[in-house]
Write a protein that holds these residues in place. Structure first.
Motif, PDB file in Angstrom:
ATOM      1  N   HIS A  97      12.448  -0.698  10.749  1.00 41.23           N
ATOM      2  CA  HIS A  97      12.512   0.643  11.332  1.00 41.23           C
ATOM      3  C   HIS A  97      11.835   0.649  12.702  1.00 41.23           C
ATOM      4  N   ALA A  98      10.666   0.044  12.781  1.00 39.37           N
ATOM      5  CA  ALA A  98       9.932   0.011  14.048  1.00 39.37           C
ATOM      6  C   ALA A  98      10.744  -0.699  15.123  1.00 39.37           C
ATOM      7  N   GLU A  99      11.468  -1.740  14.734  1.00 40.59           N
ATOM      8  CA  GLU A  99      12.320  -2.434  15.699  1.00 40.59           C
ATOM      9  C   GLU A  99      13.482  -1.543  16.132  1.00 40.59           C
ATOM     10  N   ARG A 100      14.119  -0.864  15.185  1.00 41.97           N
ATOM     11  CA  ARG A 100      15.256   0.011  15.508  1.00 41.97           C
ATOM     12  C   ARG A 100      14.877   1.110  16.491  1.00 41.97           C
ATOM     13  N   VAL A 101      13.684   1.666  16.345  1.00 40.93           N
ATOM     14  CA  VAL A 101      13.280   2.764  17.228  1.00 40.93           C
ATOM     15  C   VAL A 101      12.549   2.277  18.479  1.00 40.93           C
ATOM     16  N   GLY A 102      12.448   0.948  18.633  1.00 36.68           N
ATOM     17  CA  GLY A 102      11.882   0.386  19.853  1.00 36.68           C
ATOM     18  C   GLY A 102      10.375   0.228  19.878  1.00 36.68           C
ATOM     19  N   LEU A 103       9.718   0.333  18.734  1.00 32.97           N
ATOM     20  CA  LEU A 103       8.260   0.158  18.705  1.00 32.97           C
ATOM     21  C   LEU A 103       7.859  -1.308  18.742  1.00 32.97           C
ATOM     22  N   VAL A 104       8.725  -2.183  18.235  1.00 30.58           N
ATOM     23  CA  VAL A 104       8.463  -3.619  18.276  1.00 30.58           C
ATOM     24  C   VAL A 104       9.725  -4.334  18.735  1.00 30.58           C
ATOM     25  N   LEU A 105       9.528  -5.477  19.356  1.00 35.89           N
ATOM     26  CA  LEU A 105      10.621  -6.324  19.785  1.00 35.89           C
ATOM     27  C   LEU A 105      10.417  -7.703  19.192  1.00 35.89           C
ATOM     28  N   ARG A 106      11.502  -8.362  18.891  1.00 35.69           N
ATOM     29  CA  ARG A 106      11.410  -9.752  18.438  1.00 35.69           C
ATOM     30  C   ARG A 106      11.294 -10.621  19.672  1.00 35.69           C
ATOM     31  N   PRO A 107      10.209 -11.354  19.781  1.00 37.37           N
ATOM     32  CA  PRO A 107      10.022 -12.176  20.979  1.00 37.37           C
ATOM     33  C   PRO A 107      10.960 -13.374  20.998  1.00 37.37           C
ATOM     34  N   GLY A 108      11.707 -13.514  22.100  1.00 40.29           N
ATOM     35  CA  GLY A 108      12.485 -14.714  22.330  1.00 40.29           C
ATOM     36  C   GLY A 108      13.710 -14.926  21.468  1.00 40.29           C
ATOM     37  N   CYS A 109      14.195 -13.925  20.790  1.00 38.83           N
ATOM     38  CA  CYS A 109      15.401 -14.156  20.001  1.00 38.83           C
ATOM     39  C   CYS A 109      16.259 -12.892  19.976  1.00 38.83           C
ATOM     40  N   SER A 110      17.535 -13.110  19.689  1.00 39.24           N
ATOM     41  CA  SER A 110      18.430 -11.967  19.613  1.00 39.24           C
ATOM     42  C   SER A 110      18.823 -11.667  18.180  1.00 39.24           C
TER      43      SER A 110
END
Length: 70
Positions: A37-50
């Motif tokens: 959820h945090a990734e979907r709303v932009g609170l966290v990003l996965r470093p270096g991967c798509s």
């Protein structure tokens, strides 16, 4: 502070979802859901991967709190 804040604080130290779950007394699936959820709303990003396939865990994903461990 909220439970999500606690999860994000723990993952910021490099802790994996199972470690966060253990520290906070939560089910690991709840921790993973909160991180997704945090990734979907932009609170966290996965470093270096798509994308995160999880198996096998790439060396670049070693510090990623979202990477699923076998």
């Amino acid at each position: 502070m909220s439970l999500l804040d606690d999860v994000l604080r723990e993952t910021a130290t490099g802790a994996t979802p199972p470690a966060v779950a253990g520290r906070l007394g939560l089910d690991v699936s709840l921790v993973e859901m909160m991180l997704e959820h945090a990734e979907r709303v932009g609170l966290v990003l996965r470093p270096g991967c798509s994308s995160c396939t999880g198996v096998p865990v790439a060396p670049a994903c070693a510090g990623c709190p979202i990477a699923r461990r076998p």
